[in-house]
Design a protein around this motif. Structure first.
Motif, short mmCIF file in Angstrom:
data_model
loop_
_atom_site.label_atom_id
_atom_site.label_comp_id
_atom_site.label_asym_id
_atom_site.label_seq_id
_atom_site.Cartn_x
_atom_site.Cartn_y
_atom_site.Cartn_z
N GLU A 201 0.83 -1.21 0.00
CA GLU A 201 0.00 0.00 0.00
C GLU A 201 0.86 1.26 0.00
O GLU A 201 0.48 2.29 -0.56
CB GLU A 201 -0.94 0.00 1.22
CG GLU A 201 -0.22 -0.03 2.55
CD GLU A 201 -1.18 -0.03 3.72
OE1 GLU A 201 -2.11 0.77 3.70
OE2 GLU A 201 -0.96 -0.83 4.66
N LEU A 202 2.05 1.20 0.61
CA LEU A 202 2.96 2.35 0.61
C LEU A 202 3.70 2.44 -0.72
O LEU A 202 3.90 3.54 -1.25
CB LEU A 202 3.96 2.24 1.76
CG LEU A 202 3.37 2.18 3.18
CD1 LEU A 202 4.49 2.14 4.22
CD2 LEU A 202 2.46 3.39 3.43
N GLU A 204 2.67 1.67 -3.61
CA GLU A 204 1.79 2.17 -4.66
C GLU A 204 1.55 3.68 -4.58
O GLU A 204 0.99 4.27 -5.51
CB GLU A 204 0.46 1.42 -4.62
CG GLU A 204 0.60 -0.04 -5.04
CD GLU A 204 -0.68 -0.84 -4.84
OE1 GLU A 204 -1.56 -0.37 -4.08
OE2 GLU A 204 -0.79 -1.94 -5.43
N LYS A 205 1.99 4.30 -3.51
CA LYS A 205 1.84 5.75 -3.37
C LYS A 205 3.10 6.51 -3.79
O LYS A 205 3.16 7.73 -3.66
CB LYS A 205 1.50 6.10 -1.92
CG LYS A 205 0.13 5.57 -1.47
CD LYS A 205 -0.12 5.87 -0.01
CE LYS A 205 -1.48 5.31 0.43
NZ LYS A 205 -1.72 5.53 1.89
N ARG A 206 4.11 5.77 -4.27
CA ARG A 206 5.36 6.42 -4.67
C ARG A 206 5.65 6.13 -6.14
O ARG A 206 5.92 4.99 -6.53
CB ARG A 206 6.52 5.93 -3.80
CG ARG A 206 6.41 6.39 -2.35
CD ARG A 206 7.75 6.38 -1.66
NE ARG A 206 8.76 7.14 -2.32
CZ ARG A 206 9.58 8.01 -1.70
NH1 ARG A 206 9.45 8.23 -0.38
NH2 ARG A 206 10.52 8.64 -2.36
N LYS A 207 5.59 7.20 -6.96
CA LYS A 207 5.86 7.04 -8.39
C LYS A 207 7.28 6.58 -8.66
O LYS A 207 7.54 5.86 -9.62
CB LYS A 207 5.59 8.36 -9.12
CG LYS A 207 4.13 8.74 -9.20
CD LYS A 207 3.96 10.05 -9.95
CE LYS A 207 2.49 10.45 -10.01
NZ LYS A 207 2.31 11.76 -10.68
N GLU A 585 3.81 16.89 -7.30
CA GLU A 585 3.63 16.49 -5.91
C GLU A 585 4.42 17.35 -4.92
O GLU A 585 3.85 17.91 -3.98
CB GLU A 585 4.04 15.01 -5.73
CG GLU A 585 3.16 14.04 -6.52
CD GLU A 585 3.56 12.59 -6.28
OE1 GLU A 585 2.88 11.92 -5.49
OE2 GLU A 585 4.55 12.15 -6.88
N PRO A 685 3.48 14.46 0.18
CA PRO A 685 2.59 13.74 -0.75
C PRO A 685 2.80 12.23 -0.86
O PRO A 685 1.98 11.55 -1.48
CB PRO A 685 2.89 14.41 -2.09
CG PRO A 685 4.30 14.90 -1.97
CD PRO A 685 4.47 15.30 -0.54
N PHE A 686 3.87 11.69 -0.29
CA PHE A 686 4.09 10.24 -0.42
C PHE A 686 4.78 9.71 0.83
O PHE A 686 5.36 10.48 1.61
CB PHE A 686 4.90 9.90 -1.68
CG PHE A 686 6.04 10.83 -1.97
CD1 PHE A 686 7.24 10.74 -1.26
CD2 PHE A 686 5.94 11.79 -2.97
CE1 PHE A 686 8.29 11.59 -1.54
CE2 PHE A 686 6.99 12.65 -3.25
CZ PHE A 686 8.17 12.55 -2.54
N PRO A 687 4.72 8.38 1.06
CA PRO A 687 5.29 7.79 2.28
C PRO A 687 6.77 8.09 2.43
O PRO A 687 7.53 8.15 1.45
CB PRO A 687 5.05 6.29 2.08
CG PRO A 687 3.90 6.21 1.14
CD PRO A 687 4.04 7.37 0.22
#
Length: 697
Positions: A201-202, A204-207, A585, A685-687
């Motif tokens: 889940e983490l 998938e939050k980081r491009k 971001e 914006p991301f973990p």
């Protein structure tokens, strides 16, 4: 769960299955092909194909594929079902020897480095009977080589098999001179595989993780690996569950998964197999990486195989444990009880010493990738300078031979642990050196420069070929010698004198060693992939590799171009990802947080005119300055990416990336990471690193 002994190899068409399902005549013919390289006729292939199909269908397979390893660095497969139409309008399950032996995937979209034009789409896959077929999902996977219409190798398996045959040829010449019986000599490998696990889940939050496999931004968390508490620590329940299923899946495929443990960095782990024949070990390692990622997904995790997914903590390597052995099971790198008197061992040892010194550039090239450039030279990995560790005992043996001095030998001393109840055991005659790129570890060499995602084929191709060249030189001299013993002694002594510069038993992490290696010893320091790759086409390398028929000159040129192109594409993707993350971001997050603070300060002032707003004012000012800096650095990076279009060649583009793009990426990251440290977590914006490295429970 089944017993491991029942589970192991249950999805492999191995020797046990072949013996039970093939006639004695067919089995004997197939074994001759596997063991001695004898030609396989079509009638035998048909019998094997029928038995293989029946076995696969019984185990739930509906399709088959020629499983190969193109120059993308990963595996490839095209699935065909077993069905054939029958006269009654139904289907039968069919599989012929012709389909087993040869496939024809479209080769047009695989890298070729100029070996063929894009419109020349035909490519062939050819069954490799030395590596057992296996079932993956509902598909029978047949390990194959992959070549072009003109016969050029478009894969990593073909040159590996060629290199193994080259070493076999030369090693047998040497063994014949010593009167040692052997039908063939093979190299064996056991690749230790390091990797990271992070919550899906983490991830998938980081491009950056999605597009590149590594974090391009990330401030250092309050805790990293400083306490050394993760190394060999208690394995977390979710990780243990992952490892349990991973082992089961690997064992079903006959992969000798043996050791598992936590590595040094948080969220980092390692899996090590028992070593096996190099060709099979290469196939198994490719499968291991694939299955790691599939099993991780089923456990809500993502397996990261990048060499440096996180800055500031250890990266991931792959230690390639390599040795030579005869078909009789004799390890040619085993010193025995008296290595000083073991002339055969000493000659094979010298062949490796000479090979590593003469072809240090090829070993460095074999591990050259954009990802590994971040890892080599950091304190968790060997430097980019290739050297060898032999240990005190072998070092003393070689010194005695070089100086014609008597060797007194190393005594085995008993370890005294100071507690009577603990068992007593003899101490090894030499320590281990974990900082050496190429270390002797008892009866094998551990090549520690490989990156986590590397195919081990590349390193072993170069190692096998270089050692084959040393053995050829020795055999040419010894076969003509009038006095074998004298020539043997002189040759071993000359090798030690000529190549002792490559031997270093000290701390490979010490900066002083790098200066000594390059300035005093004349060793090569090929720090980056653009530094290393052009040396692949040096005359001495081309001559050696073509003489032993491991590569043609065209195949070498293609691999140089493909590897450099892959390096350039990798870094360009990373740079473009940074630009996108900054634009969409990071800068919006900084601006939103600064506006939030400014609004809060204004509200405080409206409520209480004497209220202090030092915190808000200073943070807003700092964020505003950083935002402007980030914007300028981002523009500079974008401009460098545009200028890459002016490159005169792929080598020139590699140098521009090394000298211009990577420095711009570093300065952009530094400013963004600084901004992260003063931006509220709810706005970032991301973990963060803290969440990623410590998020697995």
């Amino acid at each position: 769960m089944k017993m491991v002994t029942d589970l192991f190899g249950s999805l492999v068409f191995d020797d046990r299955v072949m013996k039970s399902r093939l006639s004695a005549k067919v089995y004997e013919s197939l074994r001759k092909t596997i063991d001695e390289g004898a030609e396989l006729n079509l009638s035998v292939a048909n019998a094997v194909a029928e038995a293989m199909k029946e076995w696969a269908v019984e185990n739930g397979a509906t399709h088959y594929t020629h499983w190969f390893q193109p120059l993308t660095g990963i595996t490839a497969e095209k699935h065909d079902s077993f069905i054939s139409p029958s006269p009654d309008g139904r289907v039968i399950m069919d599989f012929s020897g012709k389909e087993l032996i040869k496939g024809e995937p479209d080769a047009s979209s695989f890298p070729s480095g100029g070996l063929r034009a894009t419109f020349e789409a035909r490519g062939y896959t050819a069954w490799d009977p030395t590596s057992y077929s296996f079932i993956k999902g509902k598909t029978l996977c047949i390990p194959t080589a992959f070549c072009s219409y003109g016969g050029e190798a478009l894969d990593k398996k073909t040159p590996l098999l060629r290199s193994m045959e080259a070493l076999n040829r030369q090693a047998l010449r040497i063994l014949k001179l010593f009167g040692t019986e052997a039908k063939y000599v093979h190299t064996s490998v056991g690749p230790e595989q390091e990797y990271f696990l992070v919550p899906k889940e983490l991830f998938e939050k980081r491009k950056d993780l999605i597009y590149t496999g590594r974090t391009l931004f990330g401030a250092k968390p309050p805790k990293g690996q400083e306490m050394d508490d993760h190394y060999f620590g208690v394995i977390k329940p979710s990780v243990e569950s992952f490892m349990t299923e991973l082992n089961e899946e690997l064992w079903k495929l006959g992969i000798l998964a043996k050791t598992q443990h936590n590595e040094v960095a948080p969220a980092q782990h390692e899996l090590a197999p028992i070593y096996t024949t190099t060709n099979i070990a290469t196939d198994h390692n490719q499968l291991t990486m694939e299955i790691m990622q599939k099993v991780a997904a089923r456990h809500g995790l993502v397996c990261l195989l990048h060499e440096k997914p996180f800055a500031g903590v250890n990266g991931s390597g792959k230690h390639n444990n390599w040795s030579m052995a005869t078909d009789k099971g004799v390890n040619l790198l085993s010193p025995g009880e008296t290595p000083y008197e073991n002339a055969q061992f000493l000659l094979f040892l010298c062949s490796v010493i000479k090979a590593v010194d003469d072809y240090q550039d090829l070993l460095r090239i074999s591990v050259a990738t954009a990802g590994n450039d971040h890892r080599l030279g950091a304190n968790e990995a060997p430097p980019a300078v290739v050297s060898m560790f032999l240990g005190d005992e072998l070092n003393a043996v070689l010194e005695a031979i070089e100086t014609d001095a008597p060797y007194t030998g190393a005594e085995k001393t008993q370890m005294k642990l100071g507690v009577d109840v603990l068992p007593k055991f003899n101490r090894d005659t030499t320590d281990r050196n974990r900082t050496s790129p190429f270390a002797f570890t008892g009866n094998k060499f551990e090549f520690r420069m490989l990156g986590s995602s590397n195919s081990i084929a590349c390193a072993n191709i170069m190692l096998n070929a270089a050692v084959a060249e040393s053995l050829k030189i020795y055999a040419d001299r010894l076969e003509k010698a009038e006095d074998f013993e004298t020539e043997l002694h002189n040759m071993i002594r000359k090798t030690i004198k000529d190549h002792k510069r490559i031997i270093f038993n000290g701390n490979g992490y010490d900066d002083e060693w790098i200066r000594e290696a390059t300035e005093k010893r004349g060793l090569m320091n090929l720090r980056t992939t653009p530094d290393a790759l052009p040396h692949l086409l040096d005359k001495k390398n081309v001559d050696m590799l073509t003489t032993h028929k491991v590569f043609s000159e065209a195949e070498l040129k293609s691999r140089c171009d493909i590897t450099l192109e892959n390096y350039c594409k990798t870094v360009v993707i990373e740079a473009n990802t940074m630009v996108e993350m900054v634009n969409k971001e990071i800068l919006p997050a900084i601006e939103n947080y600064a506006a939030h603070l400014a609004e809060g300060a204004n509200k405080k002032k409206a409520l209480l005119s004497s209220a202090e707003d030092t915190y808000e004012t200073e943070i807003v000012a700092k964020l505003s300055k950083l935002a402007n800096q980030i914007y300028e650095y981002k523009k500079a990076l974008s401009a460098e990416l545009v200028r890459l279009g002016d490159s005169e060649s792929i080598i020139d583009e590699g140098y521009r990336i090394r000298d211009n793009v990577l420095p711009r990426m570093s300065e952009l990251r530094a400013s963004c990471d600084e901004a992260e440290m003063i931006t509220a977590e709810s706005f970032w914006p991301f973990p963060t690193y803290g969440e990623l490295l410590f998020g697995v429970r």
